[in-house]
Scaffold this active site. Structure first.
Site, short mmCIF file in Angstrom:
data_model
loop_
_atom_site.label_atom_id
_atom_site.label_comp_id
_atom_site.label_asym_id
_atom_site.label_seq_id
_atom_site.Cartn_x
_atom_site.Cartn_y
_atom_site.Cartn_z
N GLU A 104 0.82 -1.22 0.00
CA GLU A 104 0.00 0.00 0.00
C GLU A 104 0.85 1.27 0.00
O GLU A 104 1.27 1.75 1.06
CB GLU A 104 -0.94 0.02 1.22
CG GLU A 104 -1.81 1.26 1.26
CD GLU A 104 -2.75 1.35 2.46
OE1 GLU A 104 -2.66 0.50 3.37
OE2 GLU A 104 -3.58 2.27 2.48
N LYS A 149 -2.50 -2.07 -3.14
CA LYS A 149 -3.54 -1.20 -2.57
C LYS A 149 -3.15 0.26 -2.79
O LYS A 149 -2.45 0.85 -1.96
CB LYS A 149 -3.71 -1.52 -1.08
CG LYS A 149 -4.70 -0.59 -0.37
CD LYS A 149 -5.13 -1.16 0.98
CE LYS A 149 -6.00 -0.18 1.74
NZ LYS A 149 -6.69 -0.77 2.88
P1 13P Z 1 -9.31 4.20 4.10
O1 13P Z 1 -10.15 3.44 3.10
O2 13P Z 1 -10.09 4.83 5.19
O3 13P Z 1 -8.33 5.12 3.41
O4 13P Z 1 -8.42 3.12 4.86
C1 13P Z 1 -7.84 2.11 4.15
C2 13P Z 1 -6.58 1.72 4.80
O5 13P Z 1 -6.37 0.58 5.13
C3 13P Z 1 -5.56 2.76 5.01
O6 13P Z 1 -4.36 2.16 5.37
#
Ligand code: 13P
Length: 341
Positions: free
Chosen positions: A178, A220
């Site tokens: 991510e 992600k």
């Molecule tokens: P949000 O969808 O609230 O951005 O959170 C996703 C997430 O896992 C952030 O690390």
């Protein structure tokens, strides 16, 4: 490493019609969410809230492929003594775990952060796998502003993502990679798309150098979207087109799936954008959601810490999960929102 198992888990995480529930708020973040609804952030309240989500059987069975947990939650039991991990598994969803230790200031780079948590990660992953986690998450944070992001910050965060992903795969735990480009600033959508490309190019180079197997991971990312303070809002179609273009330029087709974060978009925006991308179609990877706020804002508000509101909160969660499940196959319609009770 069991590559077949990694690929199988990754494919299950991004299966059509389902997406990931990000319920891995750190103690600090969940306190902020609870403050907003007037609920004290105690271990029991956090357990009660998350238990109500995981017991939303319709949402979990039909629209949620996996749940990202926080260290505290993966060890907690429901009120009746059943481990929360077991509740999740009983619905057919896969338990996962946030393993980074948060974003800390990066030396000599004012306003930028480096995500920590690599030391001892192999041992922590072994423990988490023993507790039932089959995938993990690590979030790198890239802010956009004057003179940032710097190469120093992008490179350091990409390197950490690569190190993390390799350690996960070594233990047959699917890494969710991510790299989040924040939507906090006043920049427009084109600047976001440019920064996102820069970050993704760097991340995939690091994944390659550290021998990460692309078939056994899930990306992600953020969407290409204007900063919250930007005066020029992009349309749903523009967000979908520019996000897809950035991803196609950077993400190899060997990656099985992309599960977006919501990043502060409204519930309906996050759903509409995902839906529009799947309507355009033709992408080499599955496109789904891994939302935190865009799945939980409504149920949190409905719950507000009261046992009497559990059913209403579950209904709110089920609705959002269903809407996003439809968006993950391009079958969402705005009218379905209006018809919700
Ligand atoms: P949000 O969808 O609230 O951005 O959170 C996703 C997430 O896992 C952030 O690390």
């Amino acid at each position: 490493m069991d590559l077949a198992q990694l690929a199988q888990t990754a494919a299950a995480m991004v299966q059509p019609g389902k997406g990931i529930l990000a319920a891995d708020e750190s103690s600090g973040t969940i306190k902020k969410r609870f403050d907003a609804i007037g609920v004290e952030s105690t271990p029991d309240n956090r357990r009660d809230y998350r238990e109500l989500l995981f017991r939303s059987t319709d949402a979990m069975r039909n629209h949620i492929s996996g749940v990202i947990l926080y260290d505290e939650t993966i060890r907690q039991t429901a009120r009746d003594g059943t481990p929360l991990v077991t509740l999740i598994e009983q619905t057919g969803a896969i338990p996962g775990i946030k393993v980074d230790l948060g974003a800390k200031p990066l030396p000599f780079c004012p306003g930028e952060t480096i995500t920590e948590g690599l030391d001892g990660l192999r041992e922590r992953l072994t423990e988490y796998a023993g507790l039932g986690a089959r995938f993990a998450k690590w979030r790198a944070v890239i802010d956009v502003g004057e003179g940032i992001p710097t190469w120093t910050a992008v490179k350091a965060n990409a390197h950490a993502l690569g190190r993390y992903a390799a350690l996960c795969q070594e233990q047959t735990v699917v890494p969710i990679v991510e790299p989040e480009v924040l939507m906090d600033g006043g920049h427009d959508i084109d600047r976001c798309a440019t920064v996102t490309e820069f970050v993704l190019k760097t991340v995939f180079q690091e994944l390659y150098e550290q021998r990460v197997v692309l078939e056994g991971m899930v990306l992600k990312p953020n969407m290409a979207i204007a900063g919250k303070k930007s005066s020029r809002r992009a349309s749903v179609v523009e967000v979908a087109e520019k996000t897809l273009m950035a991803l196609k330029r950077c993400v190899p087709a060997a990656v099985p799936g992309i599960a977006f974060l919501s990043g502060g978009q409204s519930d309906e925006e996050a759903t509409a954008h995902l839906n529009a991308m799947n309507r355009i179609g033709g992408a080499p990877w599955r496109l789904t959601f891994s939302y935190g706020r865009a799945l939980q804002a409504a149920p949190q508000k409905a719950w507000s810490g009261k046992q009497d509101n559990v059913a209403a909160a579950q209904q709110a969660f089920t609705h959002r999960a269903r809407m996003n499940g439809l968006a993950s196959v391009g079958q969402w319609e705005r009218e379905l929102e209006a018809r919700a009770t």
